[in-house]
Design an enzyme around this catalytic site. Structure first.
Site, mmCIF file in Angstrom:
data_model
loop_
_atom_site.group_PDB
_atom_site.id
_atom_site.type_symbol
_atom_site.label_atom_id
_atom_site.label_comp_id
_atom_site.label_asym_id
_atom_site.label_seq_id
_atom_site.Cartn_x
_atom_site.Cartn_y
_atom_site.Cartn_z
ATOM 1 N N GLU A 438 24.265 42.742 -4.902
ATOM 2 C CA GLU A 438 23.847 41.412 -5.363
ATOM 3 C C GLU A 438 24.930 40.697 -6.161
ATOM 4 O O GLU A 438 24.679 39.668 -6.775
ATOM 5 C CB GLU A 438 22.519 41.487 -6.126
ATOM 6 C CG GLU A 438 22.398 42.608 -7.118
ATOM 7 C CD GLU A 438 21.004 42.707 -7.754
ATOM 8 O OE1 GLU A 438 20.138 41.867 -7.495
ATOM 9 O OE2 GLU A 438 20.810 43.631 -8.551
ATOM 10 N N ASP A 462 20.008 37.259 -6.401
ATOM 11 C CA ASP A 462 21.196 37.233 -7.250
ATOM 12 C C ASP A 462 22.467 37.007 -6.445
ATOM 13 O O ASP A 462 23.388 36.334 -6.913
ATOM 14 C CB ASP A 462 21.308 38.546 -8.042
ATOM 15 C CG ASP A 462 20.420 38.498 -9.268
ATOM 16 O OD1 ASP A 462 20.457 37.483 -9.979
ATOM 17 O OD2 ASP A 462 19.662 39.451 -9.494
HETATM 18 C C1 PEP Z 1 17.539 40.042 -6.016
HETATM 19 O O1 PEP Z 1 18.361 39.722 -6.865
HETATM 20 O O2 PEP Z 1 17.516 39.572 -4.860
HETATM 21 C C2 PEP Z 1 16.494 41.022 -6.341
HETATM 22 C C3 PEP Z 1 15.696 41.482 -5.408
HETATM 23 O O3 PEP Z 1 16.348 41.395 -7.626
HETATM 24 P P1 PEP Z 1 15.687 40.445 -8.749
HETATM 25 O O4 PEP Z 1 15.046 39.273 -8.072
HETATM 26 O O5 PEP Z 1 14.704 41.272 -9.496
HETATM 27 O O6 PEP Z 1 16.866 40.062 -9.586
HETATM 28 MG MG MG Z 2 18.565 40.910 -8.620
#
Ligand code: PEP
Ligand code: MG
Length: 593
Positions: A438, A462
């Site tokens: 990410e 992210d």
């Molecule tokens: C993301 O970043 O895509 C993810 C699944 O984690 P979060 O949304 O919890 O940051």
């Molecule tokens: Mg994330």
């Protein structure tokens, strides 16, 4: 008579239509004062420091307000000056300190007692003007409580009748409180499609519109409103005809949703026979039943931080173990992917006192936090390992940006395994370990990271934020948050290829994975496992069952040829509208149908 049918437009983040009465939530009302006794001198010292910090933050806030006071309000500046004086008044500040020191009360409780003592004194004052000055003390008291709660993140929401909440902002933690409450839905001024607040609204199946400018000024408490979580439209004071129209639309949408849900138990196999794994994302154990109801093949992302946020204190190993064991047993024989703590960013843990960061998204977040707070991390790893004796668990680390982080995290995991062995506690010796991809650095290093882990999971929420430098919770730039940006598409392609070359599986667990609009492109790019908000599973399975892998590859190939996101969007949208008209008739962003 007030104006009817006033239309406001925001960003739709959780589908559904609601009609009801608005309740405007103001800044800091309703903070909960939870008493807590302090047992050690260290705790007393920490509490005194917390209080001092809250006083400093309140003083800073008041000073800023004073400096920014518009010229027409300058004559009222004495009000804020008075608040600054009250803040340092011995009856508030010193008395609260004394109660912390001598009676070992936590700051909130001590402040509460100090405030009530002053309130009693004021009530005995004859002069009505001076008696009314208690309001100023109360204002300071509430501001201080707000800072103690950590940036307005802990209002307690409790309502006795159905309401639609209107607020400047809602923290993810506040949103979780809506579970089982009479809250019908909400509208906020801030926020974006992939903020955790939006994600939770989808899980709770609560319609929501965010990023609606001046919502708290334009909408009054008690007003009748319609919130359309499919288009982002909010209608104030609707007339009889509009109400009728939306009631019909609501019914039509709910019928469609139920019909799509009927096919959710069927496997997700493309028309040319390729089976895909469709997993659910959960934030809290209660969501397991939703995952099962909608036919999830497993849990692809368990966002474990929400348990910490809910408890407002650090959970014990036993507490975590019981929680993970319950989830894995409920999902058995399916797989459960537990992501280690992702604190920071837009989620803050109030028992931990860290200085406020200018850029929390770029700060001490996720794996960085865990590698710094190793005791907290070890406790969590221990609980995950112990739960792995009771079902199929995988663990994954969030926000990985280097090989060093993976090695360090795995090193700690091995140490914890040794500890468990010495205690004769059972666990899965070969617990699969994954890295979330990410951060752009992780994409660049994907082939190296693939040598260190058993699977990848692409966190597009992210990844898009960091690749395009677009804050995922900032509505000013929400329209630039583009999942089909050519840079993002190439990143996904490269990660899939690196995973394939190393023979490890590549899944995707960001919101992009649960949006039917993007499904064929992702399938075509080679993503094999999709993890999403459980409510999105039925529609995603339906799309998979209506397309072949061959067609999906062609769609991805065409999209990769285009140079701009506008061109890609146009061709994907046209294609999808043509193929699946019934799915997109309620709007294109039906992430949680
Ligand atoms: C993301 O970043 O895509 C993810 C699944 O984690 P979060 O949304 O919890 O940051
Ligand atoms: Mg994330």
């Amino acid at each position: 008579m007030s104006l009817q049918n006033i239309i406001l437009e925001g960003i739709p983040v959780s589908p559904g239509i609601i009609l009801g009465r608005a309740k405007v939530l103001r800044g800091r009302e309703g903070y909960q004062v939870s008493p807590r006794l302090l047992y050690t001198e260290d705790e007393v010292a920490q509490e005194l420091q917390r209080l001092r910090r809250a006083v400093d933050q309140t003083a800073g806030e008041l000073t800023n307000h004073l400096a920014e006071l518009p010229s027409e309000l300058k004559e009222h500046s004495h009000i804020l000056e008075t608040h600054l004086i009250i803040l340092r008044d011995p009856m508030i500040f010193q008395e609260t300190q004394r109660l912390i020191r001598e009676q070992h009360l936590n700051s909130e409780k001590a402040l509460y007692q100090a405030y009530h003592k002053i309130k009693e004194l004021f009530q005995n004052i004859q002069d009505p003007y001076i008696r009314a000055r208690i309001q100023d003390v109360e204002e300071v008291y509430r501001r201080l409580l707000g800072h103690l709660a950590g940036n307005a993140s802990n209002r307690t929401l409790s309502f006795s009748e159905p309401v639609i909440i209107i607020a400047k902002d809602l923290s993810p933690n506040e949103t979780t409180q809506m579970s089982g409450s009479p809250v019908l839905g909400f509208v906020t001024e801030r926020g974006g499609r992939t903020s955790h607040t939006a994600i939770i609204a989808q899980s709770l199946e609560i319609p929501a519109v965010v990023g609606l400018d001046n919502a708290t000024l334009e909408i009054g408490s008690g007003e009748t409103i319609i919130v359309d979580g499919l288009t982002g439209r909010v209608i104030l004071n609707p007339d009889a005809q509009t109400l009728k129209k939306y009631e019909a639309r609501k019914k039509e949408f709910e019928t469609f949703r139920a019909e799509v849900a009927q096919g959710s138990a069927l496997p997700a196999v493309t028309t040319d026979g390729h089976a895909q794994r469709i997993y659910a994302n959960i934030e809290l154990p209660e969501e397991v039943s939703l995952a099962l109801k909608y036919g999830a093949d497993g849990i692809g992302l368990y966002r474990t931080e929400f348990l910490y946020l809910r408890l407002r204190q650090l959970p014990s190993e036993e507490n975590l173990f019981e929680n993970y064991k319950a989830v894995v047993e409920a999902m058995a024989p399916r797989e459960v992917t537990i992501r280690t703590l992702d604190i920071g960013g837009d989620k803050f843990l109030s028992p931990l006192q860290y200085p406020m960061e200018m850029n929390p998204a770029l700060g001490l977040r996720a794996i960085r936090f865990s590698l710094k707070e190793q005791n907290i991390f070890r406790t969590q790893l221990k609980a995950i390992l112990r739960a792995s004796a009771f079902g199929r668990i995988r663990v994954m680390f969030p926000l990985i940006s280097s090989v060093r982080e993976i090695r360090e995290a795995r090193g700690l995991l091995e140490e914890v395994k040794k500890e468990l062995k010495s205690q004769d506690l059972a666990f899965n010796e070969r617990l699969p370990v994954g890295a979330m991809i990410e951060v752009p650095a992780a994409v660049t290093l994907a082939s190296l990271l693939a040598q260190e882990v058993d699977f990848f999971s692409i966190g597009t929420n992210d990844l898009i934020q960091y690749a395009l430098a677009i804050d995922r919770v900032n509505k000013q730039v929400a329209d630039m948050y583009q999942p089909l940006h050519p840079a993002v598409m190439r990143m996904i392609r490269d990660v899939v290829q690196a995973g394939r070359a190393a023979r490890i599986s590549v899944s995707m667990c960001g919101e992009m994975a649960g949006d039917p609009l993007y499904l064929p492109v992702l399938l075509g790019l080679g993503v094999e496992e999709f993890s999403m908000n459980a409510t999105a599973i039925p529609v995603i399975k339906r799309v998979i069952r209506m397309i072949s892998l061959k067609e999906a590859r062609e769609i991805a190939r065409q999209a990769l040829r285009k140079a701009t996101v506008e061109e890609i969007n146009d061709s994907v949208i046209q294609d999808m509208d043509r193929r699946f008209p019934e799915i997109f008739r309620f709007g294109r962003h039906l992430a949680a149908l």
